[in-house]
Design an enzyme around this catalytic site. Sequence first.
Site, short mmCIF file in Angstrom:
data_model
loop_
_atom_site.label_atom_id
_atom_site.label_comp_id
_atom_site.label_asym_id
_atom_site.label_seq_id
_atom_site.Cartn_x
_atom_site.Cartn_y
_atom_site.Cartn_z
N GLU A 292 -11.56 2.86 -34.75
CA GLU A 292 -10.54 3.60 -34.00
C GLU A 292 -10.24 4.93 -34.66
OE1 GLU A 292 -8.54 -0.60 -32.64
OE2 GLU A 292 -7.46 0.66 -34.07
N ILE B 178 -3.03 2.67 -30.80
CA ILE B 178 -4.07 1.78 -30.28
C ILE B 178 -4.08 0.47 -31.06
CG2 ILE B 178 -5.80 2.92 -31.76
CD1 ILE B 178 -7.89 2.38 -29.54
N CYS B 179 -4.51 -0.60 -30.40
CA CYS B 179 -4.75 -1.90 -31.03
C CYS B 179 -3.44 -2.54 -31.50
CB CYS B 179 -5.77 -1.72 -32.15
SG CYS B 179 -6.48 -3.26 -32.78
N ALA B 180 -3.26 -2.72 -32.80
CA ALA B 180 -2.02 -3.30 -33.34
C ALA B 180 -0.94 -2.26 -33.55
CB ALA B 180 -2.32 -4.02 -34.66
N PHE C 168 -3.53 -4.50 -28.43
CA PHE C 168 -4.42 -5.63 -28.65
C PHE C 168 -3.69 -6.88 -28.16
CE2 PHE C 168 -6.70 -8.89 -30.96
CZ PHE C 168 -8.02 -8.45 -30.85
#
Length: 189
Positions: A16, A101-103, A122
């Site tokens: 990322e 993004i993601c966590a 996520f």
Amino acid sequence: MARILIPLANGSEELEAVTLIDLLRRAGFDVVTAGLVPGPVRCSRGTMLLPDQTLDEAEGGDYDLMVLPGGLPGADHLNADPRIHRLLKKLSEQGRFVGAICAAPKVLADAGLLKGRKATSFPGVLEGMELGDDTTLTAETVQRDGNVITSRGPGTAMDFALALIELLAGPEKRREVEVPLQRPGGRQA
């Protein structure tokens, strides 16, 4: 030219982080990477990244966007740093863009920036948090709500970076960056 801050912490997701840094620089933006502490950052899969400067050095800068890579425990380290929350709130109050993004969308949530907004992350990251009834969680690849932009995970990093390019510089700049990437199903010449 847009100026973008990407904080890096030990345990950040390298796919990322590098995708964001690379594509945003391909767009011609001034991308500043900033480590929470001096020196190299060891990412979640062991890749070492050398930030441009420390967060202390970057904190006084003027940015159009601050975007957080995910990964664990990187997102937790970002979330535990009061400078990150301070910068996110400052940019948001100025009407500038903040992304994660993601966590890392949990950092936006803990900073109070997801109240009354749509967001993605996520799977399972935001669902376990007490966000309030006015936050709507989606399964979108990239979710924008006002000046807040979120994305799902490593596999959506390129879509996220391209969406940020379009947001900051328009669809032609996105096309200029995307076409040479030769993405299957991506925008072509």
